[in-house]
Design a protein around this motif. Structure first.
Motif, PDB file in Angstrom:
ATOM      1  N   LEU A 197     -10.747   1.432   4.591  1.00  0.00           N
ATOM      2  CA  LEU A 197      -9.682   2.124   3.868  1.00  0.00           C
ATOM      3  C   LEU A 197      -8.339   1.425   4.076  1.00  0.00           C
ATOM      4  N   GLU A 198      -8.381   0.084   4.146  1.00  0.00           N
ATOM      5  CA  GLU A 198      -7.165  -0.717   4.270  1.00  0.00           C
ATOM      6  C   GLU A 198      -7.183  -1.851   3.255  1.00  0.00           C
ATOM      7  N   LEU A 206      -1.729  -4.541   4.779  1.00  0.00           N
ATOM      8  CA  LEU A 206      -0.511  -4.100   4.100  1.00  0.00           C
ATOM      9  C   LEU A 206      -0.471  -2.604   3.862  1.00  0.00           C
ATOM     10  N   PHE A 207      -1.622  -2.031   3.507  1.00  0.00           N
ATOM     11  CA  PHE A 207      -1.638  -0.628   3.112  1.00  0.00           C
ATOM     12  C   PHE A 207      -2.868   0.076   3.665  1.00  0.00           C
ATOM     13  N   GLN A 208      -2.689   1.373   3.887  1.00  0.00           N
ATOM     14  CA  GLN A 208      -3.802   2.239   4.262  1.00  0.00           C
ATOM     15  C   GLN A 208      -4.052   3.217   3.105  1.00  0.00           C
ATOM     16  N   ILE A 209      -5.318   3.506   2.866  1.00  0.00           N
ATOM     17  CA  ILE A 209      -5.706   4.385   1.756  1.00  0.00           C
ATOM     18  C   ILE A 209      -6.233   5.709   2.308  1.00  0.00           C
ATOM     19  N   VAL A 226      -1.586   5.974  -0.879  1.00  0.00           N
ATOM     20  CA  VAL A 226      -1.487   4.623  -0.323  1.00  0.00           C
ATOM     21  C   VAL A 226      -0.203   4.546   0.494  1.00  0.00           C
ATOM     22  N   LYS A 227      -0.347   4.154   1.785  1.00  0.00           N
ATOM     23  CA  LYS A 227       0.809   4.080   2.674  1.00  0.00           C
ATOM     24  C   LYS A 227       0.922   2.689   3.280  1.00  0.00           C
ATOM     25  N   GLY A 228       2.166   2.264   3.522  1.00  0.00           N
ATOM     26  CA  GLY A 228       2.453   1.004   4.181  1.00  0.00           C
ATOM     27  C   GLY A 228       3.834   1.074   4.781  1.00  0.00           C
ATOM     28  N   LYS A 229       4.330  -0.028   5.292  1.00  0.00           N
ATOM     29  CA  LYS A 229       5.669  -0.051   5.868  1.00  0.00           C
ATOM     30  C   LYS A 229       6.695   0.198   4.770  1.00  0.00           C
ATOM     31  N   ASP A 230       7.502   1.241   4.932  1.00  0.00           N
ATOM     32  CA  ASP A 230       8.512   1.621   3.937  1.00  0.00           C
ATOM     33  C   ASP A 230       7.886   1.840   2.572  1.00  0.00           C
ATOM     34  N   TYR A 231       6.664   2.368   2.538  1.00  0.00           N
ATOM     35  CA  TYR A 231       5.964   2.516   1.262  1.00  0.00           C
ATOM     36  C   TYR A 231       5.092   3.770   1.276  1.00  0.00           C
TER      37      TYR A 231
END
Length: 248
Positions: free
Chosen positions: A80-81, A89-92, A102-107
């Motif tokens: 889930l990445e 970059l992102f986690q789902i 969808v999450k990431g740094k400053d996202y």
């Protein structure tokens, strides 16, 4: 005592089931297709919507707004990445079969599966790359060198209509007053004899969609050697054509 053990055992089994459910594995093909954001928070605040494309373990991100239309390509899905080479970059987080977070740094992005007129990943990446090239040519100042108007109809009434002043316009602006055109990343402006009229826009390969208030309009564009040609149809298929040259 026996009843207490049964209850305790049931609680442990239930807790274990929930724990497994939270960490459910999803096969790469589960995500296949196009996903559209309906909520987006990112430090790159030049766009307000994104599209995610998945294809059997690979992913790409695009937008129709912003300084870049192609945000990422060749991302790899591992569990889930989403990875860019060896960097996560992102986690789902899967909410259900049609919604993901969808999450990431400053996202942070909330996406839903888009099955209506959806593009596949290969086409979406190719289109975004081509539109970026086209828009790069558009950026800057263009001066008007010629304009003409013709009727696309053989109807005699339409042939007469072409002479009316209200047909010699683009987005309500009389074509003969347009002296130059400026393109930025998200906005273009028509420079007239005594005013500058700005519009927000979205580029496609051969068309510009633009808006002023709640009204969405469009014109076609193409390049002829070093010149920019735009074509705009008014009521009854009256075609206005304006030719521009790039200002050094």
């Amino acid at each position: 005592m026996l009843l207490q053990k049964i209850i305790t055992g049931g609680i442990l089994i239930g807790s274990g089931f929930l724990l497994v459910s939270c960490f459910k594995d999803y096969e790469p093909h589960f995500f296949n297709g196009e996903w559209m954001s309906d909520s987006l928070v990112t430090k790159e605040n030049d766009h307000w919507r994104e599209f995610l494309y998945f294809d059997n373990g690979q992913a790409a991100r695009t937008t129709s707004w912003g300084k870049k239309y192609l945000l990422n390509k060749n991302l790899q899905i591992k569990g889930l990445e989403m990875y860019d080479r060896d960097k996560a970059l992102f986690q789902i987080k899967v909410l259900d079969s049609n919604r993901i977070i969808v999450k990431g740094k400053d996202y942070y992005g909330s996406f839903y599966r888009n099955n209506i007129l959806a593009d596949d990943m290969k086409k979406a990446v190719s289109t975004a790359e081509e539109v970026e090239k086209q828009r790069k040519r558009l950026l800057g100042d263009w001066k008007t060198v010629d304009f003409k108007i013709v009727s696309l109809s053989t109807n005699q009434q339409d042939t007469l209509t072409v002479q009316l002043p209200e047909q010699r316009v683009i987005a309500g602006v009389p074509t003969h007053t347009i002296t130059s055109l400026n393109f930025g990343y998200n906005k273009f402006s028509l420079h007239c004899n005594s005013s500058i009229i700005p519009f927000s826009y979205r580029a496609e390969q051969d068309k510009i969609e633009f808006g002023s208030g709640d009204v969405i309009d469009s014109f076609k564009y193409y390049f002829q050697e070093e010149r920019l040609i735009i074509e705009y149809c008014t009521f009854r298929n009256i075609l206005n054509t304006i030719t521009f040259e790039k200002v050094p």
